[in-house]
Design an enzyme around this catalytic site. Structure first.
Site, PDB file in Angstrom:
ATOM      1  N   ARG A  57       0.865  -1.185   0.000  1.00 57.25           N
ATOM      2  CA  ARG A  57       0.000   0.000   0.000  1.00 57.25           C
ATOM      3  C   ARG A  57       0.898   1.232   0.000  1.00 57.25           C
ATOM      4  NH1 ARG A  57      -4.915  -2.508   1.477  1.00 57.25           N
ATOM      5  NH2 ARG A  57      -6.063  -1.155   0.093  1.00 57.25           N
TER       6      ARG A  57
ATOM      7  N   GLN B 206       0.282   2.442  -5.861  1.00 53.20           N
ATOM      8  CA  GLN B 206      -1.144   2.759  -5.838  1.00 53.20           C
ATOM      9  C   GLN B 206      -1.855   2.411  -7.151  1.00 53.20           C
ATOM     10  OE1 GLN B 206      -1.303   6.771  -4.522  1.00 53.20           O
ATOM     11  NE2 GLN B 206      -3.092   6.431  -3.255  1.00 53.20           N
TER      12      GLN B 206
ATOM     13  N   ASP C 104      -2.866  -1.177  -7.291  1.00 50.53           N
ATOM     14  CA  ASP C 104      -3.484  -1.685  -6.070  1.00 50.53           C
ATOM     15  C   ASP C 104      -4.929  -2.134  -6.342  1.00 50.53           C
ATOM     16  OD1 ASP C 104      -4.560  -2.076  -3.584  1.00 50.53           O
ATOM     17  OD2 ASP C 104      -3.901  -0.167  -2.744  1.00 50.53           O
TER      18      ASP C 104
ATOM     19  N   SER D 157      -7.589  -1.913  -3.474  1.00 48.97           N
ATOM     20  CA  SER D 157      -8.223  -0.598  -3.332  1.00 48.97           C
ATOM     21  C   SER D 157      -9.216  -0.327  -4.448  1.00 48.97           C
ATOM     22  CB  SER D 157      -7.177   0.522  -3.368  1.00 48.97           C
ATOM     23  OG  SER D 157      -6.414   0.495  -2.215  1.00 48.97           O
TER      24      SER D 157
ATOM     25  N   TYR E 222      -2.635  -0.935   7.790  1.00 51.77           N
ATOM     26  CA  TYR E 222      -3.702  -1.864   8.200  1.00 51.77           C
ATOM     27  C   TYR E 222      -3.933  -1.777   9.699  1.00 51.77           C
ATOM     28  CZ  TYR E 222      -3.307  -4.082   3.633  1.00 51.77           C
ATOM     29  OH  TYR E 222      -3.307  -4.335   2.289  1.00 51.77           O
TER      30      TYR E 222
HETATM   31  P1  NAD Z   1      -9.041  -3.287   5.286  1.00 52.26           P
HETATM   32  O1  NAD Z   1      -9.942  -3.763   4.198  1.00 52.26           O
HETATM   33  O2  NAD Z   1      -7.918  -4.149   5.726  1.00 52.26           O
HETATM   34  O3  NAD Z   1      -9.940  -2.967   6.575  1.00 52.26           O
HETATM   35  C1  NAD Z   1     -11.014  -2.054   6.481  1.00 52.26           C
HETATM   36  C2  NAD Z   1     -11.016  -1.147   7.677  1.00 52.26           C
HETATM   37  O4  NAD Z   1     -11.397  -1.884   8.842  1.00 52.26           O
HETATM   38  C3  NAD Z   1      -9.681  -0.498   8.029  1.00 52.26           C
HETATM   39  O5  NAD Z   1      -9.829   0.901   7.994  1.00 52.26           O
HETATM   40  C4  NAD Z   1      -9.378  -0.998   9.420  1.00 52.26           C
HETATM   41  O6  NAD Z   1      -8.729  -0.036  10.227  1.00 52.26           O
HETATM   42  C5  NAD Z   1     -10.761  -1.290   9.939  1.00 52.26           C
HETATM   43  N1  NAD Z   1     -10.861  -2.165  11.114  1.00 52.26           N
HETATM   44  C6  NAD Z   1     -10.131  -3.255  11.466  1.00 52.26           C
HETATM   45  N2  NAD Z   1     -10.549  -3.742  12.642  1.00 52.26           N
HETATM   46  C7  NAD Z   1     -11.583  -2.970  13.057  1.00 52.26           C
HETATM   47  C8  NAD Z   1     -12.441  -2.963  14.170  1.00 52.26           C
HETATM   48  N3  NAD Z   1     -12.321  -3.851  15.169  1.00 52.26           N
HETATM   49  N4  NAD Z   1     -13.397  -2.014  14.235  1.00 52.26           N
HETATM   50  C9  NAD Z   1     -13.538  -1.072  13.274  1.00 52.26           C
HETATM   51  N5  NAD Z   1     -12.757  -1.025  12.191  1.00 52.26           N
HETATM   52  C10 NAD Z   1     -11.784  -1.945  12.077  1.00 52.26           C
HETATM   53  O7  NAD Z   1      -8.495  -1.839   4.960  1.00 52.26           O
HETATM   54  P2  NAD Z   1      -8.217  -1.151   3.546  1.00 52.26           P
HETATM   55  O8  NAD Z   1      -9.407  -0.504   3.040  1.00 52.26           O
HETATM   56  O9  NAD Z   1      -7.548  -2.166   2.694  1.00 52.26           O
HETATM   57  O10 NAD Z   1      -7.203  -0.044   3.976  1.00 52.26           O
HETATM   58  C11 NAD Z   1      -6.129  -0.363   4.833  1.00 52.26           C
HETATM   59  C12 NAD Z   1      -5.223   0.819   5.012  1.00 52.26           C
HETATM   60  O11 NAD Z   1      -4.417   0.999   3.864  1.00 52.26           O
HETATM   61  C13 NAD Z   1      -5.900   2.143   5.281  1.00 52.26           C
HETATM   62  O12 NAD Z   1      -5.119   2.815   6.227  1.00 52.26           O
HETATM   63  C14 NAD Z   1      -5.828   2.841   3.974  1.00 52.26           C
HETATM   64  O13 NAD Z   1      -5.867   4.241   4.094  1.00 52.26           O
HETATM   65  C15 NAD Z   1      -4.478   2.364   3.513  1.00 52.26           C
HETATM   66  N6  NAD Z   1      -4.299   2.427   2.071  1.00 52.26           N
HETATM   67  C16 NAD Z   1      -3.193   3.039   1.593  1.00 52.26           C
HETATM   68  C17 NAD Z   1      -2.995   3.087   0.227  1.00 52.26           C
HETATM   69  C18 NAD Z   1      -1.771   3.731  -0.332  1.00 52.26           C
HETATM   70  O14 NAD Z   1      -1.081   4.420   0.353  1.00 52.26           O
HETATM   71  N7  NAD Z   1      -1.460   3.487  -1.579  1.00 52.26           N
HETATM   72  C19 NAD Z   1      -3.903   2.523  -0.640  1.00 52.26           C
HETATM   73  C20 NAD Z   1      -5.032   1.906  -0.104  1.00 52.26           C
HETATM   74  C21 NAD Z   1      -5.209   1.859   1.261  1.00 52.26           C
END
Ligand code: NAD
Length: 377
Positions: free
Chosen positions: A122, A127, A130, A133, A229
């Site tokens: 990530r 990006q 990805d 996403s 994450y």
């Molecule tokens: P994910 O699908 O792994 O999880 C979804 C969400 O569930 C996350 O926000 C996580 O914090 C939350 N979660 C986990 N346990 C929980 C709980 N007990 N109660 C409530 N919420 C809970 O997450 P994702 O959508 O794949 O994103 C993961 C991270 O990666 C985020 O911080 C996102 O901003 C980041 N991200 C970065 C990039 C990048 O920099 N290129 C791209 C995509 C995502």
């Protein structure tokens, strides 16, 4: 060098791994592209569009798998198809490596370089590749439009001569990519939205989209990993969270859960006693269903009506409900991946396993499982 994209075999899958636009990009890079006949039938791309973009369309799947240097697909392959791949070829798709170690053994045995799209880092640089996403974004949107369609209510507030209709109440649990898009979509449609995540920065993002952030003091460290994450909560923290959320769930018309912990089963965040107390006609859409589910009572690929009349929706592949656009962005992710590592002068892939992106997502290479996380599995 040749690329082959087979038709997806899972009957529930609506997406195509390559669209004609990406085919054209790959052809311009100097690659020969073949797709299996009918590849885009469910996402509005007839074979003729692939031909017009410069691809061959084949009905000989096995022969194409055996010839291709690159095989691109959406879902993991059937285990019996892996031995049909050419030794030394690169296969890229979602591979579900945490739940399916057998696939990695088979890919290594076949001498295939297996790229797992869920493992793409990530990072800013990665990006554009990805796929987690790009697909989660669409799933967040379609979860809300599905709810809007299924709910016996409208979403916005309406002031009419016959009285005022209150806005529907949405509660989004997990504010990652899917959760943020769900918030944005529900807000655009006029719903009142509350949201919760264990990561404090995610609550601020929810607020910037106009949602009300539910703040729960869970104690201890609830920040993210270096990949962004969430960390796994302790049983005590999870219980605190469930207690604090219960009332919001019961008061909501729609609860959308998206909470995942990378590489692990999703935590149960909504227990049956809360589901049973939700209003008749209310909906819980469990977007974590494929990863084990966030809701007690979720059945994968089914809808279950609880005692009190709320419905738990455990359907998978919400991104596949908008297959034209989910295929567009998925295919672009694959095209970006290939283009990023393509050496235009040598007309081959620049393959360096020390590269940060490849180190993250290449699981097997030269007959071995090479990824740190799966080597000993
Ligand atoms: P994910 O699908 O792994 O999880 C979804 C969400 O569930 C996350 O926000 C996580 O914090 C939350 N979660 C986990 N346990 C929980 C709980 N007990 N109660 C409530 N919420 C809970 O997450 P994702 O959508 O794949 O994103 C993961 C991270 O990666 C985020 O911080 C996102 O901003 C980041 N991200 C970065 C990039 C990048 O920099 N290129 C791209 C995509 C995502």
């Amino acid at each position: 060098m040749t690329v082959f994209a087979p038709r997806e075999t899972d009957p529930r899958e609506t997406r195509a791994p390559l669209t004609p636009v990406t085919v054209q990009r790959l052809v311009e890079l100097g690659l020969e592209v073949q797709v299996e006949a009918g590849i885009g039938a469910k996402c509005d791309h007839p074979d003729s569009e692939y031909e017009a973009a410069g691809s061959k369309v084949t009905t000989s799947r096995d022969a194409a798998l055996a010839e291709a240097d690159f095989v691109f697909r959406v879902g993991k392959p059937a285990i019996e198809e892996i031995s049909k791949l050419k030794s030394g070829s690169l296969h890229a798709s979602f591979l579900d490596p945490f739940n399916d170690p057998e696939i990695l053994q088979a890919m290594a045995a076949a001498g295939v370089t297996a790229v797992s799209l869920e493992m793409i880092p990530r990072s800013t640089l990665a990006q554009k590749m990805d796929a987690l996403s790009s697909q989660a974004n669409i799933a967040g949107y379609t979860a809300v439009t599905y709810a809007a369609d299924r709910l016996n209510k409208i979403l916005p507030m309406m002031m009419t001569p016959a009285g005022t209709v209150s806005p529907a109440k949405f509660f989004i649990i997990g504010i990652g990519v899917a959760g943020l898009q769900a918030i944005a979509t529900a807000k655009r449609l006029g719903a009142r939205v509350t949201a919760f995540d264990v990561r404090p920065e995610a609550l601020e993002q929810a607020e910037s989209l106009g949602a009300k952030a539910l703040r729960i003091d869970l104690g201890g460290d609830t920040g993210g990993t270096d990949q962004g994450y969430a960390k796994e909560l302790t049983p005590e923290q999870l219980e605190k969270q469930r207690q604090a959320q219960g009332k919001v769930c019961i008061d909501s018309d729609v609860v959308i859960t998206t909470a995942k912990v990378f590489g692990r089963k999703s935590p149960i965040l909504v227990k049956q006693d809360v589901v049973d107390r939700m209003k008749p006609g209310s909906l819980i859409i469990d977007l974590a269903a494929e990863a084990g589910g966030n809701v007690e009572g979720t059945v994968l690929d089914e809808e279950v009506v609880a005692k009190g009349g709320a419905c738990i929706v455990g359907l998978s592949n919400f991104e596949g409900r908008a297959p034209t656009h989910s295929s567009q962005v998925f295919s672009a992710n694959l095209g970006n991946f290939l283009e990023h590592f393509w050496d235009k002068e040598e007309n081959c892939l620049k393959f360096d396993l020390e590269d940060e992106i490849l180190k993250g997502c290449v699981l097997t290479h030269s007959g071995e499982i090479v990824h740190e996380r799966f080597k000993d599995a």
